[in-house]
Design a protein around this motif. Structure first.
Motif, PDB file in Angstrom:
ATOM      1  N   GLN A  95     -66.524  75.391  84.515  1.00 46.54           N
ATOM      2  CA  GLN A  95     -67.736  76.076  84.087  1.00 46.54           C
ATOM      3  C   GLN A  95     -68.415  75.345  82.938  1.00 46.54           C
ATOM      4  O   GLN A  95     -69.643  75.396  82.810  1.00 46.54           O
ATOM      5  N   VAL A  96     -67.620  74.666  82.099  1.00 41.20           N
ATOM      6  CA  VAL A  96     -68.217  73.849  81.031  1.00 41.20           C
ATOM      7  C   VAL A  96     -69.184  72.848  81.643  1.00 41.20           C
ATOM      8  O   VAL A  96     -70.299  72.639  81.129  1.00 41.20           O
ATOM      9  N   ARG A  97     -68.775  72.212  82.745  1.00 41.70           N
ATOM     10  CA  ARG A  97     -69.641  71.216  83.397  1.00 41.70           C
ATOM     11  C   ARG A  97     -70.935  71.862  83.900  1.00 41.70           C
ATOM     12  O   ARG A  97     -72.021  71.338  83.684  1.00 41.70           O
ATOM     13  N   TYR A  98     -70.798  72.991  84.576  1.00 43.53           N
ATOM     14  CA  TYR A  98     -71.999  73.659  85.086  1.00 43.53           C
ATOM     15  C   TYR A  98     -72.924  74.067  83.938  1.00 43.53           C
ATOM     16  O   TYR A  98     -74.147  73.872  84.016  1.00 43.53           O
ATOM     17  N   ASP A  99     -72.350  74.627  82.881  1.00 42.68           N
ATOM     18  CA  ASP A  99     -73.172  75.104  81.769  1.00 42.68           C
ATOM     19  C   ASP A  99     -73.864  73.951  81.041  1.00 42.68           C
ATOM     20  O   ASP A  99     -75.029  74.068  80.643  1.00 42.68           O
ATOM     21  N   ALA A 100     -73.149  72.846  80.845  1.00 43.48           N
ATOM     22  CA  ALA A 100     -73.737  71.717  80.111  1.00 43.48           C
ATOM     23  C   ALA A 100     -74.810  71.017  80.940  1.00 43.48           C
ATOM     24  O   ALA A 100     -75.921  70.759  80.450  1.00 43.48           O
ATOM     25  N   TYR A 101     -74.518  70.722  82.194  1.00 46.46           N
ATOM     26  CA  TYR A 101     -75.473  69.973  83.009  1.00 46.46           C
ATOM     27  C   TYR A 101     -76.639  70.831  83.483  1.00 46.46           C
ATOM     28  O   TYR A 101     -77.666  70.301  83.917  1.00 46.46           O
ATOM     29  N   ARG A 102     -76.482  72.149  83.373  1.00 45.91           N
ATOM     30  CA  ARG A 102     -77.625  73.017  83.658  1.00 45.91           C
ATOM     31  C   ARG A 102     -78.752  72.760  82.658  1.00 45.91           C
ATOM     32  O   ARG A 102     -79.911  73.060  82.924  1.00 45.91           O
ATOM     33  N   GLU A 103     -78.412  72.222  81.490  1.00 48.49           N
ATOM     34  CA  GLU A 103     -79.433  71.877  80.499  1.00 48.49           C
ATOM     35  C   GLU A 103     -80.317  70.734  80.981  1.00 48.49           C
ATOM     36  O   GLU A 103     -81.407  70.528  80.457  1.00 48.49           O
ATOM     37  N   VAL A 104     -79.833  69.999  81.975  1.00 52.99           N
ATOM     38  CA  VAL A 104     -80.664  68.949  82.587  1.00 52.99           C
ATOM     39  C   VAL A 104     -81.589  69.560  83.632  1.00 52.99           C
ATOM     40  O   VAL A 104     -82.790  69.293  83.654  1.00 52.99           O
ATOM     41  N   HIS A 105     -81.020  70.410  84.490  1.00 49.89           N
ATOM     42  CA  HIS A 105     -81.833  71.056  85.525  1.00 49.89           C
ATOM     43  C   HIS A 105     -81.039  72.212  86.138  1.00 49.89           C
ATOM     44  O   HIS A 105     -79.837  72.066  86.396  1.00 49.89           O
ATOM     45  N   PRO A 106     -81.658  73.359  86.388  1.00 41.17           N
ATOM     46  CA  PRO A 106     -80.936  74.518  86.938  1.00 41.17           C
ATOM     47  C   PRO A 106     -80.349  74.278  88.319  1.00 41.17           C
ATOM     48  O   PRO A 106     -79.426  74.993  88.727  1.00 41.17           O
ATOM     49  N   SER A 107     -80.847  73.287  89.043  1.00 44.21           N
ATOM     50  CA  SER A 107     -80.328  73.032  90.390  1.00 44.21           C
ATOM     51  C   SER A 107     -78.911  72.483  90.374  1.00 44.21           C
ATOM     52  O   SER A 107     -78.314  72.246  91.430  1.00 44.21           O
ATOM     53  N   VAL A 108     -78.328  72.301  89.190  1.00 42.87           N
ATOM     54  CA  VAL A 108     -76.950  71.815  89.101  1.00 42.87           C
ATOM     55  C   VAL A 108     -75.987  72.775  89.781  1.00 42.87           C
ATOM     56  O   VAL A 108     -74.865  72.398  90.155  1.00 42.87           O
ATOM     57  N   SER A 109     -76.403  74.001  90.013  1.00 39.86           N
ATOM     58  CA  SER A 109     -75.541  74.998  90.648  1.00 39.86           C
ATOM     59  C   SER A 109     -75.154  74.591  92.070  1.00 39.86           C
ATOM     60  O   SER A 109     -74.170  75.130  92.617  1.00 39.86           O
ATOM     61  N   VAL A 110     -75.893  73.669  92.679  1.00 36.67           N
ATOM     62  CA  VAL A 110     -75.570  73.249  94.048  1.00 36.67           C
ATOM     63  C   VAL A 110     -74.418  72.249  94.071  1.00 36.67           C
ATOM     64  O   VAL A 110     -73.873  71.953  95.140  1.00 36.67           O
ATOM     65  N   LEU A 111     -74.050  71.704  92.932  1.00 40.05           N
ATOM     66  CA  LEU A 111     -72.997  70.696  92.894  1.00 40.05           C
ATOM     67  C   LEU A 111     -71.616  71.333  93.086  1.00 40.05           C
ATOM     68  O   LEU A 111     -71.406  72.502  92.778  1.00 40.05           O
ATOM     69  N   THR A 112     -70.685  70.539  93.580  1.00 37.90           N
ATOM     70  CA  THR A 112     -69.309  70.985  93.756  1.00 37.90           C
ATOM     71  C   THR A 112     -68.425  70.363  92.671  1.00 37.90           C
ATOM     72  O   THR A 112     -68.858  69.471  91.936  1.00 37.90           O
ATOM     73  N   ASN A 113     -67.197  70.827  92.600  1.00 35.97           N
ATOM     74  CA  ASN A 113     -66.272  70.233  91.635  1.00 35.97           C
ATOM     75  C   ASN A 113     -66.085  68.739  91.891  1.00 35.97           C
ATOM     76  O   ASN A 113     -65.897  67.949  90.958  1.00 35.97           O
ATOM     77  N   ARG A 114     -66.167  68.309  93.144  1.00 35.02           N
ATOM     78  CA  ARG A 114     -66.040  66.892  93.480  1.00 35.02           C
ATOM     79  C   ARG A 114     -67.201  66.081  92.917  1.00 35.02           C
ATOM     80  O   ARG A 114     -67.040  64.920  92.528  1.00 35.02           O
ATOM     81  N   ASP A 115     -68.373  66.685  92.866  1.00 35.53           N
ATOM     82  CA  ASP A 115     -69.528  65.990  92.281  1.00 35.53           C
ATOM     83  C   ASP A 115     -69.281  65.682  90.808  1.00 35.53           C
ATOM     84  O   ASP A 115     -69.615  64.597  90.317  1.00 35.53           O
ATOM     85  N   PHE A 116     -68.686  66.616  90.094  1.00 36.65           N
ATOM     86  CA  PHE A 116     -68.417  66.385  88.669  1.00 36.65           C
ATOM     87  C   PHE A 116     -67.326  65.331  88.473  1.00 36.65           C
ATOM     88  O   PHE A 116     -67.363  64.571  87.499  1.00 36.65           O
ATOM     89  N   ILE A 117     -66.387  65.278  89.412  1.00 40.20           N
ATOM     90  CA  ILE A 117     -65.381  64.214  89.355  1.00 40.20           C
ATOM     91  C   ILE A 117     -66.051  62.860  89.546  1.00 40.20           C
ATOM     92  O   ILE A 117     -65.733  61.884  88.859  1.00 40.20           O
ATOM     93  N   ASP A 118     -67.022  62.795  90.461  1.00 39.40           N
ATOM     94  CA  ASP A 118     -67.784  61.552  90.653  1.00 39.40           C
ATOM     95  C   ASP A 118     -68.510  61.163  89.368  1.00 39.40           C
ATOM     96  O   ASP A 118     -68.507  59.993  88.968  1.00 39.40           O
TER      97      ASP A 118
END
Length: 353
Positions: free
Chosen positions: A173-196
């Motif tokens: 959730q830290v990843r979702y919350d932080a990268y949401r500051e870039v753009h709200p569409s970050v919610s479509v990403l998966t845990n694998r995307d953050f590993i990438d």
């Protein structure tokens, strides 16, 4: 034979030894002003800012620096997670040998070996707890929070620390919350995307990869870089808190007020075995110093929080240090090591094995 001169000499020697002993005790009891000045000096030469809270549990003497503000705690929040898990075992009959199944959705970027294990593997709650603390395995951490329930876990933490700690989330959730500051569409990403994203070697490369994954341009992005996104996230106070409040939690732990003797010893043992702290405070301490602690790292943020001499509660020393806004983690690590050296020179490291 006249023994008077002999007794006089012996008495003088004992008196001198007594005076020297008093002097050494006075010096040991007067460590805080010198250590305070040294902490301030270390911070002045550091590219970022330091928050420091040090307290001897036997004497109550303490040193504090920049503790009138909250600090991002990163993976040190895995300590209250471990306490809550063990308390449920004691108070609610939770079986820590119960096993959870590793799912593809559980993987979280970071340290630890579970990231490389195939889905379907099963681990006991106790083993996940050990990995969460000793290896700072974030996959293990999130599996435990998922099992406990994030809301229920948060309520338990609020009972443990009524004031001084913000809401604790999963690591993912830290990843979702932080990268949401870039753009709200970050919610479509998966845990694998953050590993990438974590594989990118620089923040700029990570930011470019994020924009590509979100299929947006830099003009459409709100935060204009990874550091800016995380700085915005930190302002929300999530996974953050007071170093003094965290120190109070550790005092309750080492005094046996939170867990039974077996679980207290087990958790302090895990904290004494961590594999992620050699270049921080421990790097400035003599080999063999007993330091039960937990480190945490995030973008331009890090912490090292624990207890010196936890084996004797009245000789234990709370050490809570966090750093922020530095140019490079290596600079923060040098500051941590300087604090470790200062702790030793102040006489706070106690008996070295």
């Amino acid at each position: 034979m006249n023994l008077q001169p002999i007794f006089s000499q012996a008495g003088a020697a004992l008196l001198a030894l007594f005076v020297l002993s008093l002097g050494s005790v006075a010096q040991a009891d007067d460590w805080s002003p010198t250590l305070q000045k040294e902490i301030e000096r270390i911070d002045r030469t550091f590219s970022g800012d330091l928050g420091v809270y040090i307290r001897h549990l036997g004497t109550g003497q303490k040193v504090s620096h920049n503790i009138d503000q909250d600090w991002y705690l990163a993976s040190t929040v895995k300590i209250p997670l471990a306490i809550v898990l063990m308390q449920r075992a004691e108070n609610e009959g939770l079986d820590l040998e119960q096993k959870l199944t590793l799912r593809a959705a559980d993987y979280v970027d970071g340290t630890g070996d579970l990231l490389w294990v195939d889905p379907g593997a099963r681990y006991s709650l106790e083993e996940l707890n050990r990995r969460s603390i000793v290896d700072s395995d974030s996959t293990a951490t999130d599996m435990l929070i998922r099992f406990l329930g994030e809301k229920s876990f948060g309520e338990d933490v609020a009972r443990l620390v009524p004031e001084g700690l913000g809401r604790i989330t999963t690591i993912l959730q830290v990843r979702y919350d932080a990268y949401r500051e870039v753009h709200p569409s970050v919610s479509v990403l998966t845990n694998r995307d953050f590993i990438d994203l974590k594989t990118a070697r620089t923040y700029q490369a990570r930011y470019d990869m994020l924009l590509e994954k979100l299929n947006i341009t830099a003009r459409e992005a709100e935060a204009k870089g990874v550091r800016e996104a995380f700085e915005r996230y930190y302002q929300r106070g999530i996974n953050s808190g007071s170093l003094e409040a965290f120190g109070a939690l550790l005092e309750q732990l080492v005094r046996g007020e939170l867990l039974n003797d077996a679980h207290t010893d087990q958790l302090l043992g895990y904290l004494s075995e961590i594999t992620t702290g050699d270049h921080r405070i421990a790097g400035g301490l003599p080999a063999g110093t007993h330091f039960a602690h937990k480190t945490g790292t995030q973008v331009a943020r890090s912490c090292d929080i624990g207890l010196l001499n936890p084996q004797v509660p009245d000789e234990a020393v709370i050490v809570a240090v966090c750093a922020r806004d530095y140019a490079a983690l290596s600079e923060a690590e040098r500051a941590y090591q300087a604090i470790g050296k200062a702790l030793h020179e102040s006489g706070l490291t106690g008996t070295v094995d």
